[in-house]
Design a protein around this motif. Structure first.
Motif, mmCIF file in Angstrom:
data_model
loop_
_atom_site.group_PDB
_atom_site.id
_atom_site.type_symbol
_atom_site.label_atom_id
_atom_site.label_comp_id
_atom_site.label_asym_id
_atom_site.label_seq_id
_atom_site.Cartn_x
_atom_site.Cartn_y
_atom_site.Cartn_z
ATOM 1 N N ALA A 89 8.893 -19.934 0.297
ATOM 2 C CA ALA A 89 8.633 -19.049 -1.119
ATOM 3 C C ALA A 89 8.583 -17.559 -0.690
ATOM 4 O O ALA A 89 8.851 -16.545 -1.504
ATOM 5 C CB ALA A 89 7.366 -19.678 -1.740
ATOM 6 N N CYS A 90 8.146 -17.092 0.661
ATOM 7 C CA CYS A 90 8.127 -15.661 1.065
ATOM 8 C C CYS A 90 7.166 -15.083 -0.093
ATOM 9 O O CYS A 90 7.493 -13.951 -0.601
ATOM 10 C CB CYS A 90 9.258 -15.033 1.127
ATOM 11 N N ASP A 91 5.847 -15.773 -0.402
ATOM 12 C CA ASP A 91 5.292 -15.027 -1.702
ATOM 13 C C ASP A 91 3.740 -14.800 -1.254
ATOM 14 O O ASP A 91 3.095 -14.471 -2.268
ATOM 15 C CB ASP A 91 5.127 -16.091 -2.899
ATOM 16 N N LEU A 92 3.434 -14.619 -0.010
ATOM 17 C CA LEU A 92 2.204 -14.372 0.232
ATOM 18 C C LEU A 92 1.616 -12.958 0.261
ATOM 19 O O LEU A 92 2.657 -12.050 0.250
ATOM 20 C CB LEU A 92 1.928 -14.762 1.631
ATOM 21 N N ALA A 93 0.475 -12.479 0.250
ATOM 22 C CA ALA A 93 0.223 -11.055 0.384
ATOM 23 C C ALA A 93 -0.511 -10.738 1.851
ATOM 24 O O ALA A 93 -1.141 -11.816 2.103
ATOM 25 C CB ALA A 93 -0.790 -10.774 -0.842
ATOM 26 N N GLU A 94 -0.481 -9.607 2.305
ATOM 27 C CA GLU A 94 -1.168 -9.308 3.455
ATOM 28 C C GLU A 94 -2.203 -7.959 2.793
ATOM 29 O O GLU A 94 -1.851 -7.526 1.826
ATOM 30 C CB GLU A 94 -0.266 -8.651 4.480
ATOM 31 N N PHE A 95 -3.098 -7.704 3.643
ATOM 32 C CA PHE A 95 -3.923 -6.584 3.243
ATOM 33 C C PHE A 95 -3.883 -5.386 4.253
ATOM 34 O O PHE A 95 -3.786 -5.547 5.238
ATOM 35 C CB PHE A 95 -5.373 -6.875 2.788
ATOM 36 N N LYS A 96 -3.921 -4.199 3.607
ATOM 37 C CA LYS A 96 -3.681 -3.003 4.467
ATOM 38 C C LYS A 96 -5.018 -2.091 3.995
ATOM 39 O O LYS A 96 -4.766 -1.657 2.954
ATOM 40 C CB LYS A 96 -2.683 -2.206 4.686
ATOM 41 N N ILE A 97 -6.056 -2.075 4.889
ATOM 42 C CA ILE A 97 -7.224 -1.392 4.393
ATOM 43 C C ILE A 97 -7.566 -0.217 5.375
ATOM 44 O O ILE A 97 -7.764 -0.566 6.547
ATOM 45 C CB ILE A 97 -8.450 -2.427 4.365
ATOM 46 N N ASN A 98 -8.014 0.870 4.823
ATOM 47 C CA ASN A 98 -8.733 1.855 5.565
ATOM 48 C C ASN A 98 -9.772 2.481 4.680
ATOM 49 O O ASN A 98 -9.875 2.374 3.442
ATOM 50 C CB ASN A 98 -7.798 2.883 6.268
ATOM 51 N N LYS A 99 -10.242 3.836 5.112
ATOM 52 C CA LYS A 99 -11.192 4.276 4.374
ATOM 53 C C LYS A 99 -10.591 4.799 2.999
ATOM 54 O O LYS A 99 -11.225 4.981 2.096
ATOM 55 C CB LYS A 99 -11.792 5.723 5.065
ATOM 56 N N LYS A 100 -9.416 5.406 3.116
ATOM 57 C CA LYS A 100 -8.913 5.808 1.930
ATOM 58 C C LYS A 100 -8.024 4.871 1.028
ATOM 59 O O LYS A 100 -7.916 5.137 -0.246
ATOM 60 C CB LYS A 100 -7.920 7.015 2.141
#
Length: 187
Positions: A89-100
């Protein structure tokens, strides 16, 4: 003679009273100075400690994974990529997190992302808590390796092609998992 003794006694009494009141007044500023200097030394270390606690590199690019073999003690065999969400399905999410930035990014289309512009973060023990206007995202480390279980309190975001998984790990570790790619899948 009585007058001299009376005058001398009165002067002595006034001098004693005057010295006591002067001592009390000079003691007060010393106490205040000590209290002010104490509070300044307490305030300095706190902000420095908070900034050092969060290792942002562990959260900069979190990839979705799932449990493959719950009884396996080896973390890299216990977890692996979610086959359906990655390969079919290629429907997943990834998270990109930093201070801003706090971004939820489509796994298959890096330019398709949802960014929370206003958020707060807090590190508490083995958890990173991110508070947005709609929800609280809690990434809790559940293994010795950086494997995070995600729980969401409040309104869970519903985003097209960005389905949120229960477990995440830094993208840099994905290749160490026994199941880390789609193999020969021709979907």
């Amino acid at each position: 003679m009585k007058k001299i003794i009376l005058l001398y006694s009165t002067a002595l009494l006034l001098a004693t009273f005057s010295c006591k009141s002067e001592n009390k007044e000079t003691e007060k500023p010393i106490k205040n100075t000590e209290q002010i200097s104490e509070s300044k030394t307490i305030e300095k270390p706190i902000p420095e400690k908070d900034n050092q606690e969060i290792n942002w590199s562990e959260y900069s690019n979190l990839a979705p994974i799932e449990i493959k073999d719950a009884h396996n003690k080896d973390v890299f065999k216990k977890y692996g990529i979610e086959f359906t969400g990655n390969c079919y399905a290629c429907d997943l999410a990834e998270f990109k997190i930093n201070k801003k930035n706090f971004d939820i990014v489509s796994l298959c289309e890096k330019n398709d992302f949802y960014r929370y512009k206003d958020f707060k973060y807090e590190n508490s023990g083995n958890s990173l808590k991110i508070t947005t206007s709609d929800a609280i995202f809690i990434f809790t480390k559940v293994e010795n390796e950086p494997i995070y279980k995600l729980t969401i309190e409040g309104k869970k975001p519903v985003l097209k092609n960005k389905r949120i998984s229960e477990y995440y790990t830094p993208q840099s570790l994905v290749e160490k998992f026994e199941e880390h790619d789609c193999g020969d899948f021709q979907g």
